[in-house]
Design an enzyme around this catalytic site. Sequence first.
Site, PDB file in Angstrom:
ATOM      1  N   LYS A  13       0.787  -1.381   0.005  1.00  0.00           N
ATOM      2  CA  LYS A  13       0.112   0.033  -0.052  1.00  0.00           C
ATOM      3  C   LYS A  13       0.835   1.261  -0.058  1.00  0.00           C
ATOM      4  O   LYS A  13       0.765   2.163  -0.689  1.00  0.00           O
ATOM      5  CB  LYS A  13      -0.667  -0.173   1.329  1.00  0.00           C
ATOM      6  CG  LYS A  13      -2.165   0.925   1.354  1.00  0.00           C
ATOM      7  CD  LYS A  13      -2.914   0.704   2.312  1.00  0.00           C
ATOM      8  CE  LYS A  13      -2.539   0.572   3.663  1.00  0.00           C
ATOM      9  NZ  LYS A  13      -2.070  -0.525   4.119  1.00  0.00           N
ATOM     10  N   LYS A  31      -1.245  10.405   5.902  1.00  0.00           N
ATOM     11  CA  LYS A  31      -1.119   9.419   6.681  1.00  0.00           C
ATOM     12  C   LYS A  31      -1.940   9.680   8.296  1.00  0.00           C
ATOM     13  O   LYS A  31      -1.155  10.149   9.056  1.00  0.00           O
ATOM     14  CB  LYS A  31       0.549   8.700   7.093  1.00  0.00           C
ATOM     15  CG  LYS A  31       0.357   7.425   7.951  1.00  0.00           C
ATOM     16  CD  LYS A  31      -0.068   6.302   6.774  1.00  0.00           C
ATOM     17  CE  LYS A  31       0.049   4.852   7.613  1.00  0.00           C
ATOM     18  NZ  LYS A  31      -0.410   3.776   6.844  1.00  0.00           N
TER      19      LYS A  31
END
Length: 214
Positions: A13, A31
């Site tokens: 990912k 993130k």
Amino acid sequence: MIVVTGTNTDVGKTIATAALATRIPNALPVKPVQTGEPDGSGDIVTIARLSGVTGVEFTRYPEPLAPNIAARRANMPQLSLTETVDRITSLATPQRTLLIEGAGGLLVRMADDWTIADLALRLDAGIIVVTSLGLGSLNAAELTVAAARAKGLHVLGLIGGLMPAEPDLATRLNLAELPEVTGVPLLGWLPAGAGKYTREEFAQAAASIRVPAH
């Protein structure tokens, strides 16, 4: 906005997010939660090293666990969905594409009461699913896409992670079969070991990834 999720953990990912950051002008990787990484390392650091694009991380927890469990064990506050949405929205501009990388798969708990799917829905973001490519991948990819659609999400496509140098029969056949069973395009795949490439080598590998309209 694009939310990058996976069929599971360790499917590539972060490498796929780095490839998208390389391919999309004015991309900003985000993130929301990082787990199990010491200071100076982690997904945002890896993305910057490979793509040259500096991203934003909101919080991190010390143990490599699902974020809600990691937060509880560390006696640290969990992220609020509303506050996370507000913080991400504040980073958005008309010229910028936000690449929001989740943790693990689509329904991993970012906090006890929300998942990356809930975040994508609140942000009205498209989803890219990073999938393994070997035996068992068809089921995992189809389940993830079905779960995303059941929640009202728009899946932009799949990216194959960790393509071996010598793919076996199942992997080779899955490249054609993944779009058939999921109903979404396979945007490309990245080689196993790409996380150790130089920036120039990585840019060459990332060039094979098609960028969907978003």
